[in-house]
Write a protein that holds these residues in place. Structure first.
Motif, PDB file in Angstrom:
ATOM      1  N   ASN A  10      35.530  43.199  32.568  1.00 19.25           N
ATOM      2  CA  ASN A  10      36.442  44.322  32.751  1.00 19.25           C
ATOM      3  C   ASN A  10      36.331  44.895  34.148  1.00 19.25           C
ATOM      4  N   GLU A  13      38.273  42.569  36.416  1.00 18.87           N
ATOM      5  CA  GLU A  13      39.709  42.729  36.234  1.00 18.87           C
ATOM      6  C   GLU A  13      40.205  44.021  36.876  1.00 18.87           C
ATOM      7  N   GLN A  14      39.408  45.081  36.742  1.00 17.58           N
ATOM      8  CA  GLN A  14      39.813  46.347  37.340  1.00 17.58           C
ATOM      9  C   GLN A  14      39.884  46.221  38.860  1.00 17.58           C
ATOM     10  N   TRP A  16      40.406  43.482  40.521  1.00  9.93           N
ATOM     11  CA  TRP A  16      41.551  42.613  40.847  1.00  9.93           C
ATOM     12  C   TRP A  16      42.856  43.386  40.747  1.00  9.93           C
ATOM     13  N   LEU A  17      42.989  44.247  39.701  1.00  4.49           N
ATOM     14  CA  LEU A  17      44.206  45.028  39.519  1.00  4.49           C
ATOM     15  C   LEU A  17      44.397  46.045  40.640  1.00  4.49           C
ATOM     16  N   LYS A  48      50.719  37.116  34.684  1.00  3.95           N
ATOM     17  CA  LYS A  48      50.100  36.792  33.400  1.00  3.95           C
ATOM     18  C   LYS A  48      50.896  35.733  32.657  1.00  3.95           C
ATOM     19  N   TYR A  60      40.807  34.384  29.772  1.00  3.81           N
ATOM     20  CA  TYR A  60      41.005  35.201  30.962  1.00  3.81           C
ATOM     21  C   TYR A  60      42.487  35.494  31.082  1.00  3.81           C
ATOM     22  N   THR A  61      42.876  36.719  30.871  1.00  5.98           N
ATOM     23  CA  THR A  61      44.299  37.076  30.899  1.00  5.98           C
ATOM     24  C   THR A  61      44.824  37.228  32.306  1.00  5.98           C
ATOM     25  N   LEU A  62      43.926  37.315  33.272  1.00  7.11           N
ATOM     26  CA  LEU A  62      44.327  37.438  34.673  1.00  7.11           C
ATOM     27  C   LEU A  62      43.668  36.334  35.494  1.00  7.11           C
ATOM     28  N   LEU A  64      41.644  35.754  37.958  1.00  7.49           N
ATOM     29  CA  LEU A  64      40.729  36.501  38.826  1.00  7.49           C
ATOM     30  C   LEU A  64      40.323  35.714  40.073  1.00  7.49           C
TER      31      LEU A  64
END
Length: 1220
Positions: A10, A13-14, A16-17, A48, A60-62, A64
């Motif tokens: 998480n 992902e944060q 990366w976002l 995605k 992995y939904t993203l 990364l």
């Protein structure tokens, strides 16, 4: 553990976002506005969706491992080709990369995410040229897309699969480009435009074609036109696009080309959306006529649209086209069949027709990218030069898949091209079907430049395809092989496009051939006619097989081929043919084979060779050389009217010569025992060759090269400190008139005390003498200032200049009678040209030579040729070569033993030195090679039959100068005249000797007929020829000798055994020799003729087989000698043991078989160079019955036989004797 992993995940992902949000705000949102949360979320959703589309990334939904990249980042930081495939797994990429092997390397994968707007508007200028771009806030980047939907323009996309290629070398724009694989993913949903409310009235191609042929169109516009697209052409000199339609209702073998022209910038991108085989509708068209042409075409308007054809959305527009206004519809020509499109020989000879076809294939090689030449499927060549393919050029590399429609197939084009060639004209189509997965090959300099030059060959010089292929291949060879680039000049200089009237260097080298094969009056290619005419005409329709005009070999290749041919053609049996060689001893045989030469013309090679190189002056050998990167080749040049080369500024120029002669002088050391072993190469101990070229300056193209790009500088530049302020270049000079030049040879120079501890060695150098013309001058701007005053006592006095070291490079440019300027760089120094403190030449020799000073020319000094007419106070110099009179040359007066004359070389042989050391063994080959003998024919205007003379060249004047070949005309200055013990005049080289080549040997050797004379004419002194032919009668035989001798020591060999006392000869080989003395007369005079060896058989009237049998009988006693002193024969002891043989010879010599009329070719035994006077007529008493008679009788002539032929008219002998 799982909870910790999810927390870390998480966190990634944060991060990366947050990076994605920052990137989107910077590159996609307007500056100064609040963050667009909706845009950010849409972009992430697109990423995605693509990332999860393969169903393999559920954990992995993203992505990364991927990062966002902007257009600016690609342009500034990505210097290597790369690709990115968001939805691909590693195994998918590896399988894709395998396609590039084994001949290439796959594009490396980078994990980058690319976002941007797809547009046809370029950068800041915001112009439309038909190209596609990807735009974001940081900039725009040109891109290529295989299948474009026009509705995509102006929308934001995520590009899941793409490759980026940075700018290649030679790219004028300096911009890279993108290759977009597959369809982009829109960030915002695309709106689908609804179809028309009412069906669109359209014209199909048949009706549209008829409407164009009306004298006055019924309407100047229609709503639409429908048809299947088959071709488009964009960017032809102006912003125009041409679309051609194919009539679908006509028979399959009939093609109807409907032309639609667009000049609306926003519509130029349409050609990227068109796809062969699909049906389209063009709306809002009007009929228009092209200015300057007679064609009516359909033209789009700004409101025109390009739509896919949907049957439910259109209706056919019916027009009443019948009436008086309708022109006769031209007959549609069927597509030629294969039999009609094949080679059409017969009436048109070698002119052939190309074939139109369609082809799909893969590019497997880039042959010449700037010239538009590629390899297809390893079997065909593709030439795109006859169609403007600028946008396609950047994506063309190995692995690209193409679809070719209506391209020309040309087979057996010649000119060095062996494979069939596909070439589209302006009516053909080259469609990109798939990008290449291969990494572009690294371009060399010659592969990056020249696109404009090659376009010039097609559009301005109007070259046909065979000639174009040869020209591009030749230019590439000149630029890429070890030739001129990059050390002599840069590739962009050689291959640059040239303005009218000022052709580039590459075009100048091909110019003479292009002027012949593609003259200026050739029909000009008219692009509009090629596109709009119903009957197809283009430069690719007809062609003729090209015989390769010539090639430009490297100098190393030319030397290698010349040497190969020289030794391949070296045949001792051909150089010494039978029967002459069968009578030569081993020493004579090897002596005759020691030197020979071969001359090769350009036509002796296939294809013909053209000489190309930079002219340089060698400081090691003192000769001129042509040089390229492969090596150097000595050369001998003659200026106009056979004048020597005098202008030093030719150094550094590029020389191109189609007419030249490659000369190979062969020197052989051999020990052939006799003529029987001439075919055995094992007896050749050593062979070496000297190779050079000779040509006239007027037969060569001289191209100056900027001095800053010369690899071998010919003019020294002063070394300056870059930290010091620049100041004008300083030089000083002085003029001198050259009066004499001495030989280039190795001389001993004394060394000043303390100068060097090594033992001095002979140094290659030469001397010249002349007189100063005024004092020193200083450089003032681009010219020379006034001369300093000259001392009165130094006027009209000579100065001796010594050239050694690097200054010997000026040897070939210095010639008597010319004015030169000696230039010394650096600050002016007083007395620089007055005396030389470093010279150790004693004053006494200078005084004897009449010189006031001796100057050693420094290595950095240069030489310039001056015009004596431009020098005030200098009378025009007499440049005529001084020559000794024939009387002085052949007199016994030795007041001046140095003579000068012009002569033609008749023969050149190696001989024993004039003064053989006493320890030298007879026949020693090494000693034999220390002397060269030239037999020359004096060129005198006051003598009908000029005399012959022998000239000897010994060490240290060897090797002889270039060009001393049989047939050449040469001026010899200050040879030493000598007289032999037999009172013959001959000449020798001395250190003061100066040689100037006046003319080269003739290219074709013609046999010179000897003059036909009466024997009495030979008694007229100097007017008699040295060699001639006479019809005469053999009166009697004085003597005959037949013998066999040892081929090694020349001792008599009875029964084949050598009788030499002492060491045994190395080979028990014997050869036959013979001589006979005859008395002949022709009714005007008598002569004693000496015949030797095989001429004896002709004198006795024997056939070859009879002569061979006779010599076999003589081999038993070893020697037979007959002296005819009266009616009988007095025999020597060696002949008495075989009385039948003696009787046979006596009978033969007194028979009519020998005493008969003949045609005799002869030369005088007394050489014309003999200085003792002729024997005067003597009183002789004759008894006539009872009356004694006293009369003057001329001395008998003594002749040497050259050949004997049977007389054709024996009854005519002596008819004209009464005139003497």
């Amino acid at each position: 553990r799982c909870v910790g992993f999810l927390q870390v995940l998480n966190s990634f992902e944060q991060t990366w976002l947050e990076a994605a949000q920052a990137f989107i705000q910077e590159t996609l949102c307007s500056a100064g506005k609040e963050p667009n949360v909706q845009l950010t979320q849409l972009v992430i959703d697109c990423v995605k969706t693509v990332w999860l589309s393969q169903g393999r990334n559920q954990d992995y939904t993203l992505p990364l491992s991927y990062s966002f990249v902007s257009v600016q980042d690609l342009r500034t930081h990505q210097h290597l080709p790369c690709c990115s495939h968001l939805s691909w797994s590693s195994s998918t990429y590896q399988a894709w990369a395998q396609e590039a092997r084994p001949n290439g390397t796959a594009l490396p994968r980078e994990r980058l995410l690319l976002l941007g707007m797809l547009t046809d508007i370029s950068g800041e200028q915001e112009c439309r040229d038909g190209s596609l771009y990807v735009r974001d806030n940081t900039g725009v980047l040109c891109c290529e897309l295989i299948d474009l939907d026009l509705s995509w323009l102006g929308h934001l996309f995520l590009f899941p699969s793409w490759s980026y290629l940075p700018p290649a070398r030679g790219n004028a724009s300096g911009e890279g480009h993108l290759e977009l694989w597959g369809a982009p993913v829109p960030v915002f949903p695309l709106t689908i435009s609804p179809g028309p409310v009412t069906p669109i009235p359209v014209l199909y191609p048949e009706s549209a074609s008829c409407l164009l042929r009306l004298r006055s169109p019924l309407e100047n516009s229609v709503k639409g036109r429908a048809g299947s697209f088959i071709y488009c052409m964009s960017g032809l000199k102006t912003n125009q696009i041409y679309l051609l339609g194919l009539c679908s209702s006509s028979p399959s073998f009939t093609r109807m080309h409907i032309k639609t022209l667009s000049q609306v910038p926003a519509q130029l991108v349409w050609h990227r959306a068109l796809w062969p085989g699909r049906a389209y509708v063009l709306t809002e068209l009007r009929v228009s006529k092209i200015r300057g042409h007679r064609y009516h075409v359909w033209m789009t308007s700004p409101s025109s649209r390009l739509l896919l054809l949907k049957p439910e959305c259109i209706r056919e527009l019916e027009l009443d086209l019948e009436g008086p206004l309708l022109e006769a519809s031209p007959k549609l020509l069927p597509t030629p069949s294969n039999s009609q499109e094949g080679d059409r020989k017969g009436q048109r000879g070698l002119v052939r027709d190309s074939r139109l076809l369609s082809y799909s294939g893969t590019v497997t090689g880039v042959l010449n990218e700037p010239a538009g030449l590629y390899e297809l499927d390893k079997q065909l060549e593709l030439c795109l030069a006859y169609q403007q393919f600028h946008d396609l050029r950047r994506v063309m590399r190995s692995g690209v898949c193409l679809e070719l429609q209506d391209v020309h197939l040309l087979q057996s084009v010649g000119g060095g091209t062996k494979r069939p060639v596909l070439a589209p004209c302006l009516r053909g189509a080259v469609l990109l079907r798939n990008f290449s997965c291969q990494k572009p090959e690294t371009q060399s300099s010659h592969q990056a430049y020249g696109a404009s030059l090659y376009d010039q060959l097609v559009w301005e010089y109007q070259l046909g395809l065979p000639l174009y292929l040869w020209a591009t291949k030749t230019l590439e060879e000149l630029a890429c092989k070890p030739r001129l680039c990059p050390h002599v000049l840069r590739h962009h200089q050689f291959l640059q496009c040239s303005p009218p009237g000022n052709p580039s260097l590459g075009l100048q080298l091909l110019g003479p051939t292009l002027d012949v094969l593609a003259p200026a009056g050739s029909p000009i290619r008219k692009a509009h006619n090629e596109i709009f005419e119903e009957l197809h005409h283009c430069p690719l329709q007809k062609y003729a097989r090209l015989q390769t005009p010539y090639s430009f070999p490297t100098l190393a290749t030319l030397k290698e081929e010349g040497l190969h041919r020289a030794w391949a053609s070296f045949n001792p049996k051909a150089l010494l043919p039978l029967p002459e060689s069968s009578h030569l001893s081993s020493c004579q045989l090897n002596h005759r084979l020691a030197w020979s030469w071969l001359s090769l013309l350009p036509s002796a090679f296939y294809p013909a060779q053209v000489l190309l190189g930079v002219l340089v002056a060698s400081s090691r050998k003192g000769c001129l050389q042509l040089r390229d990167q492969s090596g150097s080749l000595p050369c001998l040049l003659l200026a106009k009217n056979s004048q020597p080369l005098t202008d030093p500024w030719l150094i550094g120029c590029l020389v191109r010569a189609e007419r030249f002669r490659l000369v190979i002088e062969r020197t052989v050391i051999s020990n052939f025992p006799s003529w029987r072993e001439l075919s055995m190469p094992d007896f050749i101990q050593k062979q070496q060759a000297r190779i050079y070229v000779q040509f006239f300056l007027e037969d060569a193209l001289i191209l100056p090269i900027p001095r800053s790009f010369l690899h071998s500088a010919t003019r020294s530049t002063p070394q300056t400190d870059p930290t010091c302020p620049r100041r004008p270049y300083e030089e000083q000079s002085r003029l001198f008139l050259l009066s004499h030049k001495e030989a280039l040879m190795k001389r001993n120079f004394c060394v000043l005390p303390g100068a060097c501890s090594e033992v001095p060695k002979p140094t290659l150098c030469f001397h010249v003498s002349g007189s100063w013309l005024g004092g020193s001058q200083r450089k003032e701007g681009t010219g020379w200032g006034p001369a300093e005053p000259q001392r009165s006592e130094d006027k009209d006095k000579k100065v001796l200049l010594i050239f050694h070291g690097s200054s010997v490079r000026w040897f070939e440019f210095l010639h008597p009678g010319h004015v030169y300027r000696l230039v010394a760089p650096g600050p002016p120094t007083s007395m620089l040209f007055e005396k030389d403190s470093s010279s150790c030449v004693s004053q006494r020799p200078l005084e004897l030579a009449g010189c006031v000073s001796c100057i050693t020319v420094q290595d950095e000094w240069t030489l310039e040729l001056e015009n004596s007419q431009d020098i005030p106070g200098v009378l025009s110099t007499n440049k005529a070569l001084p020559e000794s009179s024939l009387t002085d040359l052949l007199s016994s007066n030795f007041t001046d033993s140095l003579v000068s004359f012009s002569a033609e070389i008749l023969s050149r042989t190696l001989c024993e030195p004039l003064l053989t050391p006493p320890w030298t063994k007879p026949g020693n080959t090494k000693a034999m090679r220390e002397c060269v003998r030239l037999t020359v024919l004096l060129l005198t205007a006051d003598c009908e039959f000029p005399p012959h003379l022998d000239i000897y060249i010994e060490d240290p004047y060897l090797p002889p100068s270039l060009g001393l070949l049989p047939g050449a005309r040469v001026y010899f200055n200050q040879l030493e005249k000598r007289v032999s013990r037999s009172y013959n005049v001959y000449c020798c080289f001395r250190s003061s000797t100066y040689v100037q080549i006046l003319s080269f040997p003739l290219e074709t050797t013609t046999s010179v007929l000897l003059p036909h004379v009466y024997l009495a004419e030979l008694l007229q002194g100097g007017r008699a020829p040295f060699q001639a032919t006479a019809s005469c009668h053999i009166v009697s035989v004085f003597s005959l000798q037949l013998f066999w001798v040892c081929a090694h020591c020349t001792s008599i060999c009875p029964q084949g055994r050598c009788t030499r006392q002492g060491p045994t000869c190395p080979t028990p080989t014997s050869v036959s020799q013979a001589s006979i003395r005859l008395l002949v007369e022709d009714g005007t005079a008598e002569a004693v003729v000496t015949c030797r060896n095989h001429h004896v058989a002709a004198a006795l009237g024997l056939s070859p087989s009879e002569w061979t049998s006779l010599l076999e009988f003589v081999q038993v006693p070893g020697k037979v000698a007959l002296q005819f002193l009266g009616p009988g024969a007095q025999l020597e002891s060696s002949a008495k043991i075989d009385k039948p043989l003696t009787l046979f010879l006596w009978t033969l010599c007194t028979s009519p078989c020998a005493l008969r009329p003949i045609v005799l070719s002869f030369e005088l035994e007394r050489k014309p160079s003999k200085i003792i006077p002729l024997e005067p007529p003597r009183l002789q008493r004759f008894q006539c019955g009872d009356l004694p008679l006293l009369t003057h009788v001329n001395p008998q002539l003594r002749l040497s036989c050259l050949s004997i032929q049977e007389s054709e008219h024996p009854s005519c002998l002596g008819v004209s004797a009464s005139s003497y």
